[in-house]
Design a protein around this motif. Structure first.
Motif, PDB file in Angstrom:
ATOM      1  N   ASN A 207     -20.556  -0.795  32.763  1.00 41.35           N
ATOM      2  CA  ASN A 207     -19.982  -1.586  33.858  1.00 41.35           C
ATOM      3  C   ASN A 207     -20.184  -0.940  35.222  1.00 41.35           C
ATOM      4  O   ASN A 207     -20.384   0.267  35.292  1.00 41.35           O
TER       5      ASN A 207
ATOM      6  N   CYS B 284     -21.906  -8.570  28.089  1.00 42.43           N
ATOM      7  CA  CYS B 284     -20.460  -8.501  28.244  1.00 42.43           C
ATOM      8  C   CYS B 284     -19.853  -9.256  27.067  1.00 42.43           C
ATOM      9  O   CYS B 284     -20.428 -10.219  26.575  1.00 42.43           O
ATOM     10  N   ASN B 285     -18.663  -8.821  26.648  1.00 41.22           N
ATOM     11  CA  ASN B 285     -18.019  -9.463  25.509  1.00 41.22           C
ATOM     12  C   ASN B 285     -17.175 -10.676  25.905  1.00 41.22           C
ATOM     13  O   ASN B 285     -16.700 -11.400  25.044  1.00 41.22           O
ATOM     14  N   VAL B 286     -16.963 -10.889  27.197  1.00 41.35           N
ATOM     15  CA  VAL B 286     -16.059 -11.972  27.625  1.00 41.35           C
ATOM     16  C   VAL B 286     -16.512 -13.350  27.117  1.00 41.35           C
ATOM     17  O   VAL B 286     -15.693 -14.102  26.571  1.00 41.35           O
TER      18      VAL B 286
ATOM     19  N   ASN C 289     -21.533 -11.732  36.210  1.00 46.16           N
ATOM     20  CA  ASN C 289     -20.737 -11.003  35.227  1.00 46.16           C
ATOM     21  C   ASN C 289     -19.294 -10.875  35.723  1.00 46.16           C
ATOM     22  O   ASN C 289     -19.052 -10.513  36.875  1.00 46.16           O
ATOM     23  N   HIS C 290     -18.348 -11.163  34.843  1.00 47.38           N
ATOM     24  CA  HIS C 290     -16.919 -11.160  35.180  1.00 47.38           C
ATOM     25  C   HIS C 290     -16.612 -12.132  36.321  1.00 47.38           C
ATOM     26  O   HIS C 290     -15.601 -11.996  37.000  1.00 47.38           O
TER      27      HIS C 290
HETATM   28 MN    MN Z   1     -17.394  -7.177  30.516  1.00 50.53          MN
END
Ligand code: MN
Ligand code: NAD
Ligand code: G6P
Length: 433
Positions: free
Chosen positions: A147, A169-171, A198-199
């Motif tokens: 990250n 990313c796992n989200v 991302n995020h």
């Molecule tokens: Mn993430």
């Protein structure tokens, strides 16, 4: 057979990665795995090395496991390099979280001033890794998990020119696992389209008959299983905005859309003995490593699901599997935009649904973003670009610009103090400042 090198091998997430590889061994014939760490991570690496060997032995597969502090040795002729390191360790994350909070601003691992400084520390190390890869494994794929994953991936692909890189990313995995239940469906039954950074992405969902169910899911988004990872406080989303956007935001949007509520919650934990998330995770990590040490243990313990990154191996191992076996399957990854989000530069890195094959990731078109989403995205991408400029050239002006653009940082006053204090706190890991 395949050679995998994992940088940051001493991470408590490694057993999860191993479980993912073991599950896929028949399709993904791994010959050797090299876990790399640094001197300070030696003890963690050796505990993880032991558990990893026991896991593979229990599975009955003849995979060689190596642990090393010599990155070059691990990278030599690697086919896939996965990165999951933390420059400055959890202590640096504690500073990223505490210093902004002391000045009344959000302190978080990947957002606000802390997230900017995590990128500043990480990018110079990543430049060294890419340099090594040019010499030692010029055809390898770099699967980045470190990250802030989107910013690091953008630096690697767009600035360092290493095109064989995919950010993860796992989200999105968590959303796709937990949301179907909200409307009486099972994972795998719905069709997902993601786009953003991302995020900082949104998604739309369709059922098996092609009917859009985004609106139906939105109505349940504030419920416990609404798709938000465990590390993020579940402040309620303001429904009027979501209904107007007609897209499902990822959990991290809460830091922006419910800024005050999120900050209040962080401050509350900060001022009690609970401490910040990083401080809590230091304790969780201690407990996990106490379990990992047990010579009887030969599988991933359930307690790892307390970490926000749980299930990331479903992304990492499946991505490697899809490249190796030319699977041409949809996954959500950070990759070159190429017009998928027309309001962002075509060569910037976005997090989108993409087809993963032997040729890497090919993004699917989302199309026009509505005004509010476009404005937020363009601001955040510009902020990311300034962070990378600052990290790669030690450019203090670009760093101030990133602070100016970031919606979670106050301009002037306390914001300037946070900048100064973070520079001092992380001096050791900021060779260009
Ligand atoms: Mn993430
Ligand atoms: P951690 O603190 O356990 O660090 C992992 C390992 O990296 C440690 O063993 C540490 O010694 C090692 N390390 C530090 N500097 C290094 C260097 N220069 N070279 C090689 N190894 C080095 O971290 P963690 O909590 O396991 O997280 C690892 C990384 O993965 C972090 O960057 C974190 O933000 C990221 N992460 C990403 C996601 C995602 O969704 N993409 C989810 C969870 C965690
Ligand atoms: C997930 C994210 C990661 C994040 C992590 C934090 O939400 O996708 O990118 O860093 O969880 O988890 P932790 O348990 O370390 O707070």
């Amino acid at each position: 057979g395949i050679k995998i090198a994992t940088i940051g091998g001493g991470s408590s997430y490694t057993p999860e990665l191993m479980e993912g590889f073991i599950k896929r061994y028949q399709e993904l014939p791994i010959r050797e795995i090299w876990l790399v760490d640094v001197e300070e991570g030696k003890e963690k690496l050796s505990i993880i090395g032991g558990l990893t060997k026991r896991m593979w032995k229990a599975a009955g597969y003849p995979v060689e496991i190596h642990t090393t502090l010599n990155r070059q040795e691990a990278l030599k002729d690697a086919d896939f390099v996965t990165t999951q390191f933390r420059v400055g360790f959890l202590d640096a994350r504690i500073k990223d979280e505490r210093i902004p909070l002391l000045h009344g601003m959000l302190g978080q691992e990947t957002n606000g001033a802390g997230g900017i400084f995590k990128a500043l520390r990480t990018i110079p190390v990543m430049e060294g890794i890419v340099e090594d890869m040019r010499r030692l494994c010029p055809n390898a794929w770099l699967i980045n998990f470190t990250n802030p994953s989107g910013i690091i991936t953008e630096a690697v692909i767009r600035r360092m020119g290493w095109k064989r890189c995919i950010g993860l990313c796992n989200v999105p995995v968590i959303s796709m696992m937990s949301e179907p239940g909200l409307i009486g469906k099972k994972p795998g039954e719905l069709n997902y389209r993601f786009a953003g950074l991302n995020h900082f992405h949104w998604h739309r969902v369709f059922d098996e008959s092609g009917k859009e169910v985004t609106g139906r899911i939105l109505e349940h988004i504030n419920e416990k299983n609404g798709g938000t990872p465990v590390n993020i406080y579940h402040a309620p989303f303001p429904m009027d905005i979501l209904r107007s956007m007609k897209a499902i935001p990822c959990g991290y949007h809460r830091y922006y859309i419910a800024q005050k509520e999120m900050l209040a919650h962080s401050l509350e934990e900060f001022h009690t003995e609970r401490g910040t998330r990083a401080e809590q995770m230091k304790e969780t990590e201690r407990e996990l490593f106490a379990l990992y040490r047990n010579p009887e243990l030969s599988k991933k313990p359930e307690q790892l699901s307390r970490r926000g990154g749980a299930y990331y191996s479903d992304a990492a191992c499946e991505c490697i599997n899809a490249i190796y076996n030319d699977k041409k399957i949809p996954m959500v990854v950070s990759t070159e935009n190429n017009g998928a989000i027309p309001c962002l530069p075509s060569d910037c890195i976005v997090e989108v649904s993409a087809v993963i094959s032997a040729a890497g990731a090919w993004p699917m078109v989302w199309g026009e973003m509505s005004g509010a989403m476009r404005g937020q995205l363009q601001l955040m991408k510009a902020m990311e670009e300034c962070v990378i400029q600052a990290a790669m050239y030690g450019d203090p002006g670009a760093l101030k610009e990133a602070f100016m653009l970031n919606p979670l940082i106050e301009n002037g006053g306390e914001g300037d103090k946070v900048l100064k204090e973070l520079l001092i706190a992380h001096e050791k890991y900021l060779p260009r400042f």
